[in-house]
Design a protein around this motif. Structure first.
Motif, PDB file in Angstrom:
ATOM      1  N   VAL A  77      25.969   1.948 -11.735  1.00  0.00           N
ATOM      2  CA  VAL A  77      25.450   0.926 -12.588  1.00  0.00           C
ATOM      3  C   VAL A  77      24.462   1.721 -13.582  1.00  0.00           C
ATOM      4  CG1 VAL A  77      24.057  -1.077 -12.720  1.00  0.00           C
ATOM      5  CG2 VAL A  77      25.605  -0.794 -10.945  1.00  0.00           C
ATOM      6  N   GLY A  78      23.515   2.536 -13.099  1.00  0.00           N
ATOM      7  CA  GLY A  78      22.804   3.171 -14.092  1.00  0.00           C
ATOM      8  C   GLY A  78      23.247   4.211 -14.739  1.00  0.00           C
ATOM      9  N   THR A  79      22.922   4.322 -16.143  1.00  0.00           N
ATOM     10  CA  THR A  79      23.556   5.215 -17.083  1.00  0.00           C
ATOM     11  C   THR A  79      22.389   6.186 -17.701  1.00  0.00           C
ATOM     12  OG1 THR A  79      23.149   3.629 -18.882  1.00  0.00           O
ATOM     13  CG2 THR A  79      25.480   3.804 -17.896  1.00  0.00           C
ATOM     14  N   GLY A 151       6.691  -8.314  -4.177  1.00  0.00           N
ATOM     15  CA  GLY A 151       6.523  -8.287  -5.550  1.00  0.00           C
ATOM     16  C   GLY A 151       7.881  -7.423  -5.759  1.00  0.00           C
ATOM     17  N   ILE A 152       8.904  -7.918  -6.801  1.00  0.00           N
ATOM     18  CA  ILE A 152      10.073  -7.295  -7.204  1.00  0.00           C
ATOM     19  C   ILE A 152      10.002  -6.615  -8.728  1.00  0.00           C
ATOM     20  CG2 ILE A 152      12.501  -7.821  -7.805  1.00  0.00           C
ATOM     21  CD1 ILE A 152      12.595  -9.351  -5.159  1.00  0.00           C
ATOM     22  N   LEU A 153      10.035  -5.788  -8.829  1.00  0.00           N
ATOM     23  CA  LEU A 153       9.873  -4.959 -10.283  1.00  0.00           C
ATOM     24  C   LEU A 153      11.249  -4.864 -10.778  1.00  0.00           C
ATOM     25  CD1 LEU A 153       8.697  -3.916 -12.810  1.00  0.00           C
ATOM     26  CD2 LEU A 153       8.478  -1.449 -11.419  1.00  0.00           C
ATOM     27  N   GLY A 154      11.779  -5.969 -11.774  1.00  0.00           N
ATOM     28  CA  GLY A 154      13.221  -6.043 -11.988  1.00  0.00           C
ATOM     29  C   GLY A 154      13.954  -6.921 -11.358  1.00  0.00           C
ATOM     30  N   ALA A 207      15.706  -0.561 -14.174  1.00  0.00           N
ATOM     31  CA  ALA A 207      16.432   0.398 -14.925  1.00  0.00           C
ATOM     32  C   ALA A 207      15.473   1.560 -15.220  1.00  0.00           C
ATOM     33  CB  ALA A 207      17.210  -0.094 -15.941  1.00  0.00           C
ATOM     34  N   SER A 208      15.971   2.916 -15.016  1.00  0.00           N
ATOM     35  CA  SER A 208      15.233   3.938 -15.706  1.00  0.00           C
ATOM     36  C   SER A 208      15.402   4.085 -17.134  1.00  0.00           C
ATOM     37  CB  SER A 208      15.633   5.319 -15.182  1.00  0.00           C
ATOM     38  OG  SER A 208      15.264   6.308 -15.601  1.00  0.00           O
ATOM     39  N   ALA A 228      -0.972  -1.887   1.071  1.00  0.00           N
ATOM     40  CA  ALA A 228       0.501  -2.486   0.485  1.00  0.00           C
ATOM     41  C   ALA A 228       1.453  -1.362   0.929  1.00  0.00           C
ATOM     42  CB  ALA A 228       0.349  -2.722  -1.005  1.00  0.00           C
ATOM     43  N   ILE A 229       2.985  -1.950   0.753  1.00  0.00           N
ATOM     44  CA  ILE A 229       4.131  -0.827   1.033  1.00  0.00           C
ATOM     45  C   ILE A 229       4.720  -1.046  -0.260  1.00  0.00           C
ATOM     46  CG2 ILE A 229       5.995  -0.903   2.317  1.00  0.00           C
ATOM     47  CD1 ILE A 229       4.344  -1.759   4.729  1.00  0.00           C
ATOM     48  N   VAL A 230       5.352   0.131  -0.884  1.00  0.00           N
ATOM     49  CA  VAL A 230       6.137   0.358  -1.759  1.00  0.00           C
ATOM     50  C   VAL A 230       7.399   0.719  -1.325  1.00  0.00           C
ATOM     51  CG1 VAL A 230       6.510   1.601  -3.917  1.00  0.00           C
ATOM     52  CG2 VAL A 230       4.227   0.922  -3.330  1.00  0.00           C
ATOM     53  N   VAL A 231       8.386   0.318  -1.861  1.00  0.00           N
ATOM     54  CA  VAL A 231      10.011   0.515  -1.668  1.00  0.00           C
ATOM     55  C   VAL A 231      10.476   1.098  -2.937  1.00  0.00           C
ATOM     56  CG1 VAL A 231       9.984  -0.170   0.524  1.00  0.00           C
ATOM     57  CG2 VAL A 231      10.917  -1.461  -1.275  1.00  0.00           C
ATOM     58  N   ASN A 232      11.559   2.013  -2.991  1.00  0.00           N
ATOM     59  CA  ASN A 232      12.366   2.046  -4.331  1.00  0.00           C
ATOM     60  C   ASN A 232      13.813   2.679  -3.981  1.00  0.00           C
ATOM     61  OD1 ASN A 232      12.872   2.676  -6.939  1.00  0.00           O
ATOM     62  ND2 ASN A 232      11.974   4.841  -7.033  1.00  0.00           N
ATOM     63  N   THR A 233      14.564   1.594  -4.689  1.00  0.00           N
ATOM     64  CA  THR A 233      16.048   1.847  -4.629  1.00  0.00           C
ATOM     65  C   THR A 233      16.496   1.802  -5.901  1.00  0.00           C
ATOM     66  OG1 THR A 233      16.556  -0.621  -4.503  1.00  0.00           O
ATOM     67  CG2 THR A 233      16.613   0.521  -2.159  1.00  0.00           C
ATOM     68  N   ALA A 234      15.914   2.107  -6.906  1.00  0.00           N
ATOM     69  CA  ALA A 234      16.233   2.081  -8.238  1.00  0.00           C
ATOM     70  C   ALA A 234      16.349   3.729  -8.852  1.00  0.00           C
ATOM     71  CB  ALA A 234      15.405   1.441  -9.261  1.00  0.00           C
ATOM     72  N   ARG A 235      15.508   4.388  -9.410  1.00  0.00           N
ATOM     73  CA  ARG A 235      15.459   5.644  -9.953  1.00  0.00           C
ATOM     74  C   ARG A 235      14.258   6.214  -9.316  1.00  0.00           C
ATOM     75  NH1 ARG A 235      20.267   5.162  -9.855  1.00  0.00           N
ATOM     76  NH2 ARG A 235      21.792   5.670 -11.446  1.00  0.00           N
ATOM     77  N   GLY A 236      14.354   7.631  -9.189  1.00  0.00           N
ATOM     78  CA  GLY A 236      13.042   8.256  -8.699  1.00  0.00           C
ATOM     79  C   GLY A 236      12.100   8.412  -9.942  1.00  0.00           C
ATOM     80  N   ASP A 237      12.507   8.555 -11.063  1.00  0.00           N
ATOM     81  CA  ASP A 237      11.749   8.843 -12.124  1.00  0.00           C
ATOM     82  C   ASP A 237      10.716   7.767 -12.693  1.00  0.00           C
ATOM     83  OD1 ASP A 237      13.508   7.267 -13.462  1.00  0.00           O
ATOM     84  OD2 ASP A 237      14.183   8.917 -14.769  1.00  0.00           O
TER      85      ASP A 237
END
Length: 316
Positions: A77-79, A151-154, A207-208, A228-237
Motif C-alpha cells: 500500500v505504501g509508496t 489513540g489512533i494516528l491515521g 502514511a510516511s 502509556a504504550i506505543v505500537v507501530n504497524t505503519a512505517r519505521g521512519d
C-alpha cells in the motif's frame, strides 16, 4: 508479444503462475533486496516493474531506468520507497495494493497492543531461558486493555479496522486524522498534541510522508500519559528511535510494540536491549491469503495497463 515485467522478489507460487500466463517474466533469482544499480541493470529491456518495499526507487534510480519502463506496480500500500514526483516526470505510472492487507495488518496491531500490554516478550523469555520459577500473585503483572483510551494516528482503512477490533476489547477510541471520519464511532482530535494527551495507548497508522517522518519524537512522546504504550504497524521512519528507546528506559512508557523499523532489517540495537519491547519482523501483511491478494492486485493493475485500460490503483 507479451509485455516484459521485472519481478524484484520471489512472490507466492499462485501469483507467479498467474504472472507467467500474461507476461514474459524476469526474476531476481536470488530473492534478496537489490541495490539501485542492480535494479536498473535488470530493468534493461523490460516494460514494467513489479516492485516491493525492499526496492529503494529514488529519483536518481528512476532517472536511470530504461525508456521502456512505463509502469511500476507496487506490491504494497505504501509508496514511500518510490519517488512519485520523479516517476511523474518520466511519465511512469505507479500503482499500489490498497484494501487487501487491511485486516491482516489490523490483526498484527492488536497482537502488538496485547503483547506489549501483557508483557509477552518477558513471559516468552522466561519460558525459553528456563527462568520461570513459579506462579505468583504479583508476578509479571501487565496492563488491561479494557476501559483504556486508544489513540489512533491515521484513521484510514487500517486505522478503522483497528478501532473496530479494539472496541471489542472495551477500549475507548480517540484519533487524529487530516479530517474527521464520519463513519467512525470515536473522538476526533484536530491536532496530534491533543490526541497524545488523551492516549493510554497509541497506534501509529499514518502514511510516511515529509510531514509525518519523525513525528513521534521526544517532544511528542512527552505528551503521552506516564505509563502509556506505543505500537507501530505503519512505517519505521515516523518514529525517532533514540527518543522512543529513551522514553522506555526512563519509564515514561510502560512498553512498546513494533512491527516496522527504520533501516529494516538493520534495526537500532537499542530495541533488543529493552525487555518490555514486543518486536516483530514486519509481519503486518504476512498471511498467505493476504500476500496472494496483494500479488493479484498488482497483476490486475499491470494487466489493465497493458491492454489499454486505466489501472485500478494508480497513485501516479
Amino acid at each position: 508479444m507479451s509485455a516484459k515485467i521485472l519481478i524484484t522478489r520471489k512472490l507466492p507460487p499462485d501469483v507467479e503462475r498467474r504472472a507467467e500466463t500474461f507476461f514474459t517474466i524476469k526474476r531476481n533469482k536470488g530473492d534478496v533486496p537489490m541495490d539501485q544499480a542492480r535494479l536498473v541493470e535488470l530493468a534493461d529491456g523490460q516494460d514494467g516493474i513489479l516492485a516491493t518495499v525492499t526496492d529503494r526507487i529514488d529519483a536518481a534510480t528512476i532517472e536511470r531506468l530504461p525508456a521502456t519502463i512505463r509502469i511500476i506496480a507496487n506490491f504494497a500500500v505504501g509508496t514511500d520507497h518510490v519517488d512519485l514526483e520523479a516517476a511523474a516526470r518520466r511519465n511512469i505510472i505507479v500503482t499500489n495494493t490498497p484494501d487487501v492487507l487491511t485486516d491482516a495488518t489490523a490483526d498484527i496491531a492488536l497482537l502488538l497492543l496485547l503483547g506489549a500490554a501483557r508483557g509477552a516478550a518477558q513471559g516468552m523469555a522466561a519460558i525459553r531461558e528456563n527462568k520461570w520459577a513459579n506462579w505468583a500473585p504479583t508476578g509479571m503483572l501487565g496492563i488491561s486493555l479494557t476501559g483504556k483510551r486508544l489513540g489512533i494516528l491515521g484513521m484510514g482503512r487500517i486505522g478503522q479496522a483497528i478501532a473496530k477490533r479494539a472496541q471489542a476489547f472495551g477500549m475507548k477510541i480517540h484519533y487524529h486524522n487530516r479530517r474527521p471520519v464520519e463513519t467512525v464511532d470515536a473522538t476526533f482530535h484536530a491536532t496530534l498534541d491533543e490526541l497524545l494527551e488523551q492516549s493510554d495507548f497509541l497506534s501509529i497508522n499514518c502514511a510516511s510522508t515529509a510531514q509525518t517522518r519523525g513525528m513521534i519524537n521526544a517532544r511528542t512522546l512527552a505528551l503521552l500519559p506516564k505509563g502509556a504504550i506505543v505500537v507501530n504497524t505503519a512505517r519505521g521512519d515516523i518514529i525517532d528511535d533514540d527518543a522512543l528507546i529513551g522514553a522506555v528506559k526512563n519509564g515514561h512508557l510502560a512498553a512498546i510494540g513494533l512491527d516496522v523499523f527504520n533501516n529494516e532489517p538493520n534495526i537500532d540495537p537499542g530495541y533488543r536491549a529493552l525487555p518490555n519491547a514486543f518486536l516483530l519482523p514486519h509481519l503486518g501483511s504476512a498471511t498467505l491469503e493476504t500476500r496472494n491478494a496483494m500479488g493479484f492486485r498488482a497483476l490486475d493493475n499491470l494487466e489493465a495497463f497493458f491492454v489499454g485500460k486505466p489501472p485500478r490503483d494508480r497513485v501516479v
